[in-house]
Each structure stands twice: as structure tokens, then as C-alpha cells.
Design an enzyme around this catalytic site. Structure first.
Site, PDB file in Angstrom:
ATOM      1  N   GLU A 183     -10.753   6.876   4.325  1.00  0.00           N
ATOM      2  CA  GLU A 183     -10.358   7.384   5.644  1.00  0.00           C
ATOM      3  C   GLU A 183      -9.161   6.644   6.238  1.00  0.00           C
ATOM      4  O   GLU A 183      -8.276   7.269   6.813  1.00  0.00           O
ATOM      5  CB  GLU A 183     -11.536   7.297   6.631  1.00  0.00           C
ATOM      6  CG  GLU A 183     -12.603   8.366   6.447  1.00  0.00           C
ATOM      7  CD  GLU A 183     -13.615   8.010   5.381  1.00  0.00           C
ATOM      8  OE1 GLU A 183     -13.549   6.894   4.822  1.00  0.00           O
ATOM      9  OE2 GLU A 183     -14.496   8.860   5.102  1.00  0.00           O
ATOM     10  N   HIS A 252     -24.849   7.900  11.625  1.00  0.00           N
ATOM     11  CA  HIS A 252     -24.248   9.236  11.527  1.00  0.00           C
ATOM     12  C   HIS A 252     -24.436  10.051  12.806  1.00  0.00           C
ATOM     13  O   HIS A 252     -24.264  11.259  12.798  1.00  0.00           O
ATOM     14  CB  HIS A 252     -24.856  10.016  10.357  1.00  0.00           C
ATOM     15  CG  HIS A 252     -24.390   9.540   9.019  1.00  0.00           C
ATOM     16  ND1 HIS A 252     -24.752   8.322   8.504  1.00  0.00           N
ATOM     17  CD2 HIS A 252     -23.581  10.110   8.093  1.00  0.00           C
ATOM     18  CE1 HIS A 252     -24.197   8.180   7.312  1.00  0.00           C
ATOM     19  NE2 HIS A 252     -23.478   9.240   7.048  1.00  0.00           N
TER      20      HIS A 252
END
Lengths: 449, 356
Positions: A183, A252
Site C-alpha cells: 500500500e 478491519h
């Protein structure tokens, strides 16, 4: 005794699916590992394997059936020592055990207000949020070759959440690019490409992973125009699901809207329905700024009406009154809007007429719409799927106090998630998240009830 | 140290460039020192001297309180920017670097006045006084900064290279970073994608031996930094970064490699900064003798001067250049001191491009 085969949950958010195909028929003997059926979720078609040995004694749900709830008994298997005849309890009603409980918004509340920029009588199409986002990207990509999409699994896999479905086929690998799981690196490459004149759409599989890349979003993308005295622009869209999904635990499940919304130089958008998802994503792709576009996984599969017009673009920085009311204002965004609408219906039953505002853009914030509504209702709560501390709700609350103090008949309340990392257990997760009842409870307090 | 390719060609130069051969993998050619004409070498000299004197002046202005914050000087490293950027095609290739960026801008011929005025935070500065020493850009020259976060420019540079490839414009990105940045994770994420996608990029490690106060061998398990790309199949060359002709020679090889579509290449420039990491660094981590020894033995400007004299350039010509440079630098300091600060109304401009 017959073994019940139940509709399986094949993803954290799956509530129902389509029984696409049976690969066995009644009377077939199966053993562990055999593929029994193909089940289609909103994301993918999955194979359903046998766990037990035996004979298929009865198929209860025919192939091609849509909307089969998770937990529904779809077939019976008798053990090897039994006759392959229908089991006595086979006529039992299918059990609809929802594995994932996600409160649904009221489909069409009576006082829902249409998007003001859409003329009355415009033809509408029913579209999921997922499709709306994809359509927005595809339409913009057709119009401008500088636009490309990059991210993990966006191309060949068709998107981890299927948002980029079909884009590779239409636009090819030059413009739809699978990245390694890096990322920080690809956010930097996207940002550099924007500096170099392209119009990247960087998809994060979820914004939780964008934490690895937040340096480029803030230090490289957001500040460049200012630091260069307006010389160097960075038109890029960082998009992906944000906030809690279902049962995926603390790492998450987080709402990053307040984080990004605190940074000058960024545009932060977080739509609720499909029309806003489409109209605002198109606007985000066209705009000259770096945009953080926060979607919600639980909303991807929901359908809404979207204007069936050639080029549906909405203005950035404009909130929308989604339900008119006179007694209290409920400000929300993203998935919270559904809960707010639900709460407004419940409150209507108690004689409280709530106005619901969907912020849609978090930065720049449409203060005028909020303050105008406050001036009318004199009471305001913010419903936010996220932590209350240093939240968008905190910001709205400060604005109401600083600029709308004389209009307040009661304190501004933040209705938000509990102040804990997201727990995994279903009951604890339920207790953590906001819902319509919590919003109703908050509003009641404002009325001394 | 011999600098003239004419006088001592191969032996000394071969030692200044080393490569690792890996069987069955194509390698770039071994660079040879660039054979500059007298005019070219005079121009290199002029540009390096401009950087040197500009940076010395910046140091003075910092001491006077006219330049604030962080100010990282390029003194000692001049040959790197000049040797590399002189090989680029203006208007086609792009450059990006970290916060030690004054020299790279001067190497592009950007007006020293607007650079110095940015250092003093004036409206006439290249970023209108809102960027400062570390944040300067010139999109006109395809110079993309000027970045304050160690290593960020490596990913951003890979993005610029991505744009070159996407647009098929034939351009190459030159992304500079230091020996300190060479340990950042995103550098390797970028190496991986750059090679995977065959991006047209030259990664340049300006190894000035110290990441702030930490020497390379105290921070790097593999201290031969030119090898850092090998596991990504990016070939690396180690180059004498104190020799502008060696640097230019390596630039030619690197550009050939990248322009022929073979993907990225890594150049480790062995160089040295004479000053502290920034103006506020007392540089106690190394001895005065060490610095002095490099200055005496390997100074890039002195070396260039020797080559010029060997080519028949007379002292007076070099003195005239020196005089011209001092005048330019003094004028830039004067300009940067006199130029007004930004209007307060500039505070809220350029946060966003459009109005919402």
C-alpha cells in the site's frame, strides 16, 4: 438420521445468495470433498463441498433460486447406513438463521426528499452501490484516457469486493492495474503519477490498509498544491471501503473519516446511497484535488434508485436533506444515514418529527445546511458509525456551539459507536455499533423523555 | 586524484566503478568517464561552483536568521546533480529528490533568485514562500520536488516514471535519495513495482556516508548500496560521485539502459557532504580530519579545475567564472533579503484548487 445441508455463509457480510446450480441429484452418493452445488454471492460464485458421506436423499431448494437466506436447509443427506429416502422431518420449514445481523434502513420512508439537482420526472434505474461506483469509474474512464485504476486485485480478480468488475475487460491492463500488496508503495506511485499529469484512482482493499499509505495521502498528496504555491497539483482519488464490515474484528473495522477530514488540502467524501456514490465519485475523479472517497462494504450490495441520465454528476461539498422534519435534526453520513432514517420513522410514531441530513462530503463540510436545519429544529444529534472522540460528530457539535449557539434548545449529542476496539463476538459487536434504537434513545433525551 | 580522461584514462576510472555480474542476466555496460569538450567541462565547473557558492551563502543567511527551519546544504555533492542532470533531455525527463534539493534546482538552470527567496520565505520564492528549503518545485522544468519525508520521493518518482510509460512520452525519471532513505520500506516496494512494470526510472542513491549522524555501516546490513536492487533484478552500479565525468559517464549508461525499455537501474553515487546534515547539526559523529581529508583529496570542483587546466584553460578564465558566480549569488541574497514576505491573504490560497 438425515444430515441437513444448510445454505452456507461464504463471506463476512453474506446474508443470502443464489443457489446457482446443483452438481448432484437425489439418490447420488457423495463423499467428503465432493462439490455439491455452486452458490452465487454478490461477490463471487463459490463451490459448495460435502463435508459428510452419504446419499443425497432430498433437494429442498431448486437450482436457480434467488435470495436463499444463509442457514436455510437446502438438501438432506442420509448416512450410509440409512435408506436413501426422504427423512421424516424433511418437511420442516427452512430455517432462516441470519448469521450476520445488519439492520436495514427503511426502504422508502414516506418523507424522503429527492436530490434537489435531479429534476422531477427523471427516469430512474435500480442499481446497487457497487454497480454505481463501477459505472462512475467506467464512464469517466471512457471520457478521459488519463484516468486509470490501480490496487490489489482490481483487475484479474475483478475487485476484492467486485467494485471494479468488468473494468479490465473494457479498458485493458494499461489502465486497470493489479498491484502487489504494498500500500505504501502504490499509494506513492499513484500520487507521483498524479503529479506527473495522470488521474489515478487508487483502490485500497479497505481503508484499514491505507494506514500503511497514509503518509502519501497526507504528506505527499494533500500538501503539494499548497507547498508549491499552487504550481503542482495532485488530482487523485483514494477509494475503498471504510468503517465496520461484519464480524471482522478490530483491525478491519474502523471509520477513518475524522482522520482525513482533519487535513486541509484533502476532499473527503462518504456517500450513503447509490446515486450519491455514482454522482460524487464522478465528481471526485474530475476534480483537481486529492480526494479520499470512503465507501462502506455493507452498503455495496444495497440497491437504490439512480437517475438514468447520461452524465450524472453531483456537487462536492453539498449535504442533502434526505428527510424533512421540524422537531430535531439528525446529521449523519455513510451507513449511518440508513439508521437515521429508520430512527426518524420510529420517532414519527412518538410524535417527534425528525429531519435527516446526509453530509455526503465530510471535507469541505456543508455547515450552512446543518446550521439552517438547526435554526429550524433547535435540536441536533449526530449519528456516526465510528468513535465519538475527535469525530465528525465532535466537529459538527463544535460548529453548532460556535455558530448556532442561539438556535440551540438542548445540548448537541453525539450518537456513535462504543469507545472500544471492535470486538469480534456477535453480541459485543452489536452492542458496539450504532443503530436506529440508539439514535432514538439519544433524541428522546433531548426531549426529556 | 586524476580527473582528465585524456591523461589517465582507464585504470583510475575502472576502479571508481564496480558491478556485480550475475550469470545469465543482462548487465549494463561498464561506464567510462564522459569525454567532455572544453566548453562542456567549463559549464560543469560553472554550475558546480554556482551550487557551492549558493550553498555557502545560504549557510550565511541562515546564520543571520534570514533562513529559518531546516536547511540542508549540498556542499561536497555538486558533481552528482551536475553529472546526472546534464545528461537528461530538458522538457522530456523528470527529476525528483528529497529535502537536500537546492543543488538539483540550480542544476536545472532555475533562477537562483527565486530559490534563495524561497529559502528566506518571500513572496517571490518559487513556492511563493509557502514551501521553504525542503519544498520547492518547478513543473516547467519537470522538477517535482523537494520532499520532506525520507524516502517518499522514491515511490513518487516511480509514479512519475509510471506516467512517462503510460503516456509513452519517452521520458525517464531520475529519483534521488540518500543512504538513509535507502533503508526505508517503501523504497523496496517501489523497486519491486518499477522492475515488475519496467518503469523508466533511474534510482540514484546519493551515498554521502551519513544518514544525519549515523554512518552507512552502522545502519545498513548491506552497506554496498548499489547491490540493494539485485533481489528485484535491478542492476546496480557504484560510481565515484565526486567526479563529474564519472557521474556523467554512468548517467549515459543508465539512460541507455532505461530508454531501451529494460526497466529501472540503480546508481550508487559515492559522495560526501562537508557540512552537517542540516544547519543545526554540529556533526560530532565524524572528525574534522576526515572532512578535511575528503576536501583535499576528492573535492569535485578542484578535480574539475585540474582537468580544465590540463585541457589548456587558463587560470584567468576560471577566475572570471568565479567572479561571475559570486555576483550572481550575492545578487540572489540581496534579492531574497529585500523581497517582501507573502501577503497575509496568501494564507488561504492554494489549499484547494477549486472552490466548493
Amino acid at each position: 438420521m438425515a444430515i441437513e445441508l444448510k445454505m452456507p455463509a461464504l463471506s463476512p457480510t453474506m446474508e443470502e445468495g443464489t443457489l446457482a446450480k446443483w452438481l448432484v441429484k437425489e439418490g447420488d452418493s457423495v463423499s467428503s470433498g465432493d462439490i455439491l452445488a455452486e452458490i452465487e454471492t454478490d461477490k463471487a460464485t463459490m463451490e459448495f463441498e460435502a463435508v459428510d458421506e452419504g446419499t443425497v436423499s432430498q433437494i429442498l431448494v431448486a437450482e436457480g433460486t434467488d435470495g436463499v437466506k444463509v442457514g436455510t436447509v437446502i438438501a438432506l443427506i442420509s448416512g450410509d447406513d440409512e435408506a436413501a429416502s426422504p427423512a421424516p422431518d424433511a418437511k420442516a420449514e427452512p430455517v432462516a438463521t441470519a448469521v450476520v445481523e445488519t439492520p436495514k434502513p427503511v426502504a422508502a420512508a414516506p418523507k424522503i426528499v429527492a436530490e434537489p439537482s435531479v429534476p422531477a420526472g427523471t427516469a430512474m434505474a435500480t442499481v446497487t452501490v457497487r454497480e454505481a461506483l463501477r459505472d462512475a469509474m467506467a464512464e469517466e474512464m471512457r471520457a478521459d484516457d488519463r484516468i486509470f485504476v490501480m490496487g490489489e486485485e482490481v483487475a484479474e480478480y475483478q475487485g476484492a469486493y467486485k467494485v471494479t468488475q468488468g473494468l479490465l475487460e473494457e479498458f485493458g491492463p494499461r489502465r486497470v492495474i493489479d498491484t502487489p500488496i504494498t500500500e505504501y508503495g502504490f499509494a506513492g506511485i499513484g500520487t507521483g503519477a498524479a503529479m506527473g499529469g495522470l488521474r489515478p484512482i487508487v483502490e485500497f482493499m479497505t481503508f484499514n490498509f491505507a494506514m500503511q499509505a497514509i503518509d502519501h495521502i497526507i504528506n505527499s498528496a494533500a500538501k503539494t498544491n499548497y507547498m508549491s504555491g499552487g504550481q503542482m497539483r495532485c488530482p487523485i482519488v483514494f477509494r475503498g471501503p471504510n468503517g465496520a464490515a461484519a464480524r471482522v474484528g478490530a483491525q478491519h473495522s474502523q471509520n477513518y473519516a475524522p482522520w482525513y477530514a482533519s487535513v486541509p488540502g484533502l476532499i473527503v467524501i462518504s456517500p450513503y446511497d447509490a446515486a450519491d456514490a455514482k454522482g460524487l465519485l464522478k465528481a471526485a475523479i474530475r476534480c483537481e484535488e486529492p480526494v479520499v472517497f470512503l465507501e462502506n462494504e455493507l452498503m455495496y450490495g444495497r440497491s437504490f434508485e439512480v437517475p438514468a441520465v447520461d452524465d450524472f454528476v453531483l456537487p462536492i461539498g453539498k449535504a442533502r436533506i434526505v428527510r424533512e422534519g421540524k422537531d430535531v435534526t439528525i446529521v449523519s453520513y455513510s451507513i449511518g444515514v440508513g439508521f437515521a432514517l429508520d430512527a426518524a420513522e420510529k420517532l414519527a410514531g412518538e410524535g417527534i418529527d425528525a429531519e435527516v441530513i446526509d453530509l455526503r462530503t465530510i471535507r469541505p463540510l456543508d455547515k450552512a445546511t446543518v446550521l439552517t436545519s438547526l435554526a429550524k429544529t433547535n435540536r441536533l444529534v449526530i449519528a456516526e458509525e465510528g468513535w465519538a472522540t475527535c469525530s465528525v460528530g465532535s466537529e459538527i457539535s463544535a460548529i453548532c456551539m460556535e455558530e448556532g449557539f442561539d438556535d440551540l434548545d438542548a445540548p448537541v449529542l453525539r450518537i456513535a459507536n462504543e469507545d472500544v476496539p471492535m470486538p469480534y463476538a456477535a453480541n459485543l459487536e452489536r452492542a458496539t455499533l450504532i443503530n436506529a434504537d440508539k439514535i432514538v434513545g439519544g433524541v428522546r433525551k433531548l426531549f426529556g423523555r | 586524484m586524476a580527473k582528465s580522461p585524456a591523461s589517465k584514462p582507464s585504470k583510475a576510472k575502472a576502479a571508481s566503478v564496480s558491478t556485480d555480474a550475475i550469470a545469465n542476466r543482462e548487465r549494463p555496460a561498464t561506464p567510462v568517464p564522459y569525454k567532455a569538450t572544453k566548453e562542456e567541462l567549463l559549464e560543469f565547473y560553472r554550475q558546480m561552483l554556482l551550487i557551492r557558492r549558493f550553498e555557502e551563502k545560504a549557510g550565511q543567511l541562515y546564520g543571520l536568521g534570514l533562513i529559518g527551519g531546516f536547511c540542508h546544504l549540498y556542499i561536497g555533492q555538486e558533481a552528482v546533480a551536475i553529472g546526472l542532470q546534464s545528461a537528461l533531455t530538458p522538457g522530456k525527463d523528470s527529476v525528483i529528490t528529497g529535502y537536500r534539493d537546492h543543488g538539483h534546482m540550480l542544476a536545472y538552470g532555475i533562477d537562483p533568485n527565486v530559490i534563495m527567496a524561497e529559502l528566506t520565505g518571500r513572496a517571490a520564492g518559487i513556492s511563493r514562500g509557502k514551501g521553504g528549503s525542503m519544498h520547492m518545485f518547478s513543473t516547467e522544468h519537470k522538477f517535482y520536488g523537494g520532499h520532506g519525508i525520507v524516502g517518499a520521493q522514491v515511490s513518487l518518482g516511480a509514479g512519475l516514471a509510471f506516467a512517462h510509460k503510460y503516456n509513452n512520452d519517452g521520458g525517464v525519471c531520475l529519483a534521488y535519495f540518500g543512504d538513509g532513505a535507502a533503508n526505508q520500506g517503501q523504497v523496496y516496494e517501489s523497486f519491486n513495482m518499477a522492475e515488475l512494470w519496467k518503469l523508466p526510472i533511474i534510482f540514484v542513491i546519493e551515498n554521502n556516508q551519513y544518514a544525519m549522524g549515523t554512518s552507512v555501516n552502522r545502519a545498513s546490513a548491506e552497506d554496498q548500496l548499489y547491490r540493494r536492487g539485485e533481489s528485484f533484478r535491478i542492476p546496480g552500479l557504484q560510481v565515484d560521485g565526486m567526479d563529474v565525468l564519472a557521474v556523467r559517464g554512468a548517467a549515459e549508461v543508465a539512460l541507455d539502459w532505461v530508454r531501451s525499455g529494460k526497466g529501472p537501474i540503480l546508481l550508487e553515487m559515492k559522495t560526501y557532504r562537508y557540512r552537517g546534515h542540516s544547519m543545526s547539526d554540529p556533526a560530532k559523529y565524524r572528525s574534522r580530519e576526515e572532512v578535511q581529508s575528503v576536501r583535499e583529496k576528492s573535492d569535485p570542483i578542484d578535480g574539475c579545475k585540474e582537468d580544465l587546466l590540463a585541457m589548456g584553460v587558463v587560470e584567468d578564465e576560471l577566475k572570471a567564472i568565479e567572479k561571475e558566480i559570486r555576483a550572481i549569488v550575492n545578487a540572489s541574497a540581496e534579492f531574497a533579503e529585500q523581497a517582501p514576505e507573502p501577503e497575509l491573504s496568501e494564507l488561504y490560497t492554494d489549499v484547494l484548487v477549486e472552490t466548493y
